[in-house]
Design a protein around this motif. Structure first.
Motif, PDB file in Angstrom:
ATOM      1  N   UNK A 184       0.868  -1.186   0.000  1.00 21.15           N
ATOM      2  CA  UNK A 184       0.000   0.000   0.000  1.00 21.15           C
ATOM      3  C   UNK A 184       0.900   1.231   0.000  1.00 21.15           C
ATOM      4  N   UNK A 185       0.292   2.385   0.078  1.00 24.89           N
ATOM      5  CA  UNK A 185       1.064   3.608   0.168  1.00 24.89           C
ATOM      6  C   UNK A 185       2.074   3.704  -0.991  1.00 24.89           C
ATOM      7  N   UNK A 186       1.542   3.518  -2.191  1.00 21.28           N
ATOM      8  CA  UNK A 186       2.403   3.435  -3.372  1.00 21.28           C
ATOM      9  C   UNK A 186       2.394   4.731  -4.164  1.00 21.28           C
ATOM     10  N   UNK A 187       3.448   4.942  -4.982  1.00 17.17           N
ATOM     11  CA  UNK A 187       3.413   6.114  -5.854  1.00 17.17           C
ATOM     12  C   UNK A 187       2.260   5.979  -6.846  1.00 17.17           C
ATOM     13  N   UNK A 188       1.912   7.082  -7.425  1.00 22.01           N
ATOM     14  CA  UNK A 188       0.808   7.096  -8.390  1.00 22.01           C
ATOM     15  C   UNK A 188       1.040   6.065  -9.501  1.00 22.01           C
ATOM     16  N   UNK A 189      -0.058   5.489  -9.994  1.00 19.25           N
ATOM     17  CA  UNK A 189       0.086   4.469 -11.033  1.00 19.25           C
ATOM     18  C   UNK A 189      -0.098   5.063 -12.427  1.00 19.25           C
ATOM     19  N   UNK A 190       0.840   4.774 -13.296  1.00 18.29           N
ATOM     20  CA  UNK A 190       0.611   4.970 -14.732  1.00 18.29           C
ATOM     21  C   UNK A 190       1.524   3.966 -15.438  1.00 18.29           C
ATOM     22  N   UNK A 191       1.411   3.901 -16.753  1.00 21.29           N
ATOM     23  CA  UNK A 191       2.170   2.869 -17.482  1.00 21.29           C
ATOM     24  C   UNK A 191       3.677   2.982 -17.281  1.00 21.29           C
ATOM     25  N   UNK A 192       4.117   4.202 -16.975  1.00 19.96           N
ATOM     26  CA  UNK A 192       5.555   4.438 -16.810  1.00 19.96           C
ATOM     27  C   UNK A 192       6.028   4.092 -15.403  1.00 19.96           C
ATOM     28  N   UNK A 193       5.096   3.980 -14.461  1.00 23.13           N
ATOM     29  CA  UNK A 193       5.537   3.900 -13.069  1.00 23.13           C
ATOM     30  C   UNK A 193       6.099   2.506 -12.747  1.00 23.13           C
ATOM     31  N   UNK A 194       7.077   2.461 -11.833  1.00 21.76           N
ATOM     32  CA  UNK A 194       7.715   1.200 -11.474  1.00 21.76           C
ATOM     33  C   UNK A 194       6.721   0.097 -11.120  1.00 21.76           C
ATOM     34  N   UNK A 195       5.613   0.470 -10.503  1.00 21.53           N
ATOM     35  CA  UNK A 195       4.679  -0.545 -10.031  1.00 21.53           C
ATOM     36  C   UNK A 195       4.085  -1.357 -11.199  1.00 21.53           C
ATOM     37  N   UNK A 196       4.128  -0.776 -12.416  1.00 21.17           N
ATOM     38  CA  UNK A 196       3.611  -1.485 -13.598  1.00 21.17           C
ATOM     39  C   UNK A 196       4.423  -2.744 -13.891  1.00 21.17           C
ATOM     40  N   UNK A 197       5.653  -2.820 -13.369  1.00 17.42           N
ATOM     41  CA  UNK A 197       6.473  -4.019 -13.614  1.00 17.42           C
ATOM     42  C   UNK A 197       6.819  -4.746 -12.299  1.00 17.42           C
ATOM     43  N   UNK A 198       5.948  -4.615 -11.309  1.00 21.16           N
ATOM     44  CA  UNK A 198       6.228  -5.254 -10.017  1.00 21.16           C
ATOM     45  C   UNK A 198       6.251  -6.791 -10.158  1.00 21.16           C
ATOM     46  N   UNK A 199       5.491  -7.336 -11.100  1.00 24.80           N
ATOM     47  CA  UNK A 199       5.511  -8.803 -11.267  1.00 24.80           C
ATOM     48  C   UNK A 199       6.881  -9.260 -11.778  1.00 24.80           C
ATOM     49  N   UNK A 200       7.496  -8.455 -12.652  1.00 25.51           N
ATOM     50  CA  UNK A 200       8.842  -8.810 -13.123  1.00 25.51           C
ATOM     51  C   UNK A 200       9.846  -8.713 -11.974  1.00 25.51           C
ATOM     52  N   UNK A 201       9.651  -7.718 -11.110  1.00 23.82           N
ATOM     53  CA  UNK A 201      10.525  -7.592  -9.921  1.00 23.82           C
ATOM     54  C   UNK A 201      10.377  -8.844  -9.044  1.00 23.82           C
ATOM     55  N   UNK A 202       9.141  -9.282  -8.889  1.00 24.92           N
ATOM     56  CA  UNK A 202       8.891 -10.499  -8.095  1.00 24.92           C
ATOM     57  C   UNK A 202       9.543 -11.716  -8.770  1.00 24.92           C
ATOM     58  N   UNK A 203       9.450 -11.771 -10.103  1.00 24.90           N
ATOM     59  CA  UNK A 203      10.030 -12.904 -10.839  1.00 24.90           C
ATOM     60  C   UNK A 203      11.544 -12.979 -10.617  1.00 24.90           C
ATOM     61  N   UNK A 204      12.201 -11.822 -10.671  1.00 27.55           N
ATOM     62  CA  UNK A 204      13.654 -11.804 -10.462  1.00 27.55           C
ATOM     63  C   UNK A 204      13.975 -12.228  -9.019  1.00 27.55           C
ATOM     64  N   UNK A 205      13.150 -11.784  -8.075  1.00 32.00           N
ATOM     65  CA  UNK A 205      13.357 -12.153  -6.668  1.00 32.00           C
ATOM     66  C   UNK A 205      13.242 -13.674  -6.485  1.00 32.00           C
ATOM     67  N   UNK A 206      12.174 -14.247  -7.009  1.00 31.58           N
ATOM     68  CA  UNK A 206      11.961 -15.703  -6.852  1.00 31.58           C
ATOM     69  C   UNK A 206      13.071 -16.477  -7.562  1.00 31.58           C
ATOM     70  N   UNK A 207      13.424 -16.001  -8.745  1.00 28.76           N
ATOM     71  CA  UNK A 207      14.491 -16.672  -9.504  1.00 28.76           C
ATOM     72  C   UNK A 207      15.784 -16.709  -8.690  1.00 28.76           C
ATOM     73  N   UNK A 208      16.124 -15.609  -8.064  1.00 25.06           N
ATOM     74  CA  UNK A 208      17.376 -15.552  -7.299  1.00 25.06           C
ATOM     75  C   UNK A 208      17.346 -16.479  -6.090  1.00 25.06           C
ATOM     76  N   UNK A 209      16.199 -16.625  -5.468  1.00 24.82           N
ATOM     77  CA  UNK A 209      16.106 -17.540  -4.316  1.00 24.82           C
ATOM     78  C   UNK A 209      16.170 -18.993  -4.796  1.00 24.82           C
ATOM     79  N   UNK A 210      15.423 -19.319  -5.840  1.00 21.14           N
ATOM     80  CA  UNK A 210      15.418 -20.720  -6.304  1.00 21.14           C
ATOM     81  C   UNK A 210      16.773 -21.130  -6.876  1.00 21.14           C
ATOM     82  N   UNK A 211      17.520 -20.144  -7.375  1.00 17.92           N
ATOM     83  CA  UNK A 211      18.840 -20.438  -7.935  1.00 17.92           C
ATOM     84  C   UNK A 211      19.805 -20.966  -6.860  1.00 17.92           C
ATOM     85  N   UNK A 212      19.494 -20.697  -5.610  1.00 13.74           N
ATOM     86  CA  UNK A 212      20.334 -21.259  -4.535  1.00 13.74           C
ATOM     87  C   UNK A 212      20.217 -22.778  -4.494  1.00 13.74           C
TER      88      UNK A 212
END
Ligand code: BTN
Length: 255
Positions: free
Chosen positions: A73-101
């Motif tokens: 919550x408490x996120x910056x405004x949403x638009x197509x340019x905003x970082x939150x538009x790619x939060x799923x990719x951020x999550x994907x990189x996070x999960x990938x790095x953990x599973x790579x262990x």
């Protein structure tokens, strides 16, 4: 509910809600969004109605797997340019790095499936909650196959795998969830400030989509061609057989 506990992760007060069975951690979070604070993590042992992208069923009957959703919550405004538009990719990189262990040969199929040798081990689904055009919350759901045997996965239409199959050992889901939460919150502020550009190189280096010939199902129809690039907003560019460059921001790569 089986358990709740709090933890301070990188000065964020993260609260974990662990349920035995609920319909879906994403659905539950969305339906009760006012009950959950920023940085809540809702997880369940099993889900009676797990959902994937495009409202597909997400098989959720096996104990020991991760079915979880992070509430922001408490996120910056949403638009197509905003970082939150790619939060799923951020999550994907996070999960990938953990599973790579635990396992090698992990790749990310655009936009956010985690594959091991081309078999899916994790899916991610994010939903945004708006009120009066303002972004109120984002729910980032992720399902990770940890304890499934080959037999368990036979009924899934697309090739799927699990940590047990790839690593040959049962790993406690709490250990994995803990590592994911830590890494997620470690880099979150930087990601929300700078956006996809801070994960782009890593995302591209792990991509099983880029530089290959693909067919992508999009809401506007299917597109086939060469996956040429992914830009700073996470948008995929395909060069089709007539050499047209087609930009795709949502879709499903067939594999
Ligand atoms: C996909 O690959 O289609 C996305 C799958 C997302 C599954 C997770 S499991 C936890 C959360 N609750 C759901 O119902 N779905 C997500």
């Amino acid at each position: 509910m089986t358990e709740t506990y709090s933890e301070s992760l990188y000065s964020k007060d993260v609260k974990f809600y662990c349920y035995d069975t609920i319909n879906s951690t994403n659905r539950y979070a969305l339906d009760n969004i006012n009950e959950f604070n920023d940085f809540s993590i809702i997880s369940a042992d099993t889900q009676s109605s797990g959902r994937g992208r495009f409202d597909r069923n997400w098989k959720s009957d096996k104990n020991g797997n991760i079915y979880a959703s992070i509430v922001l919550k408490d996120l910056p405004e949403y638009n197509e340019e905003s970082p939150i538009a790619t939060i799923t990719q951020y999550m994907a990189v996070t999960v990938k790095n953990v599973l790579r262990e635990y396992i090698k040969n992990i790749s990310i199929k655009w936009p956010n499936d985690i594959l091991v040798n081309n078999k899916k081990i994790c899916g991610i689904l994010s939903s945004a909650v708006f009120s009066k055009n303002r972004l109120d919350a984002v729910v980032i759901g992720f399902g990770i196959n940890i304890t499934n045997t080959k037999e368990d996965l036979e009924s899934i239409e697309k090739p799927a795998t699990s940590l047990l199959i790839e690593y040959n050992k049962i790993v406690d889901k709490k250990e994995i969830l803990q590592k994911i939460s830590k890494l997620f919150f470690k880099n979150l502020d930087l990601f929300l400030d700078k956006g996809f550009s801070i994960i782009k190189d890593e995302y591209l280096a792990s991509s099983s989509t880029i530089d290959t010939n693909v067919t992508v199902h999009t809401p506007q129809g299917s597109v086939s061609g060469f996956a040429e690039s992914i830009d700073d907003k996470g948008i995929l560019t395909i060069i089709d057989n007539e050499e047209n460059k087609i930009k795709i921001n949502t879709g499903d790569v067939v594999w």
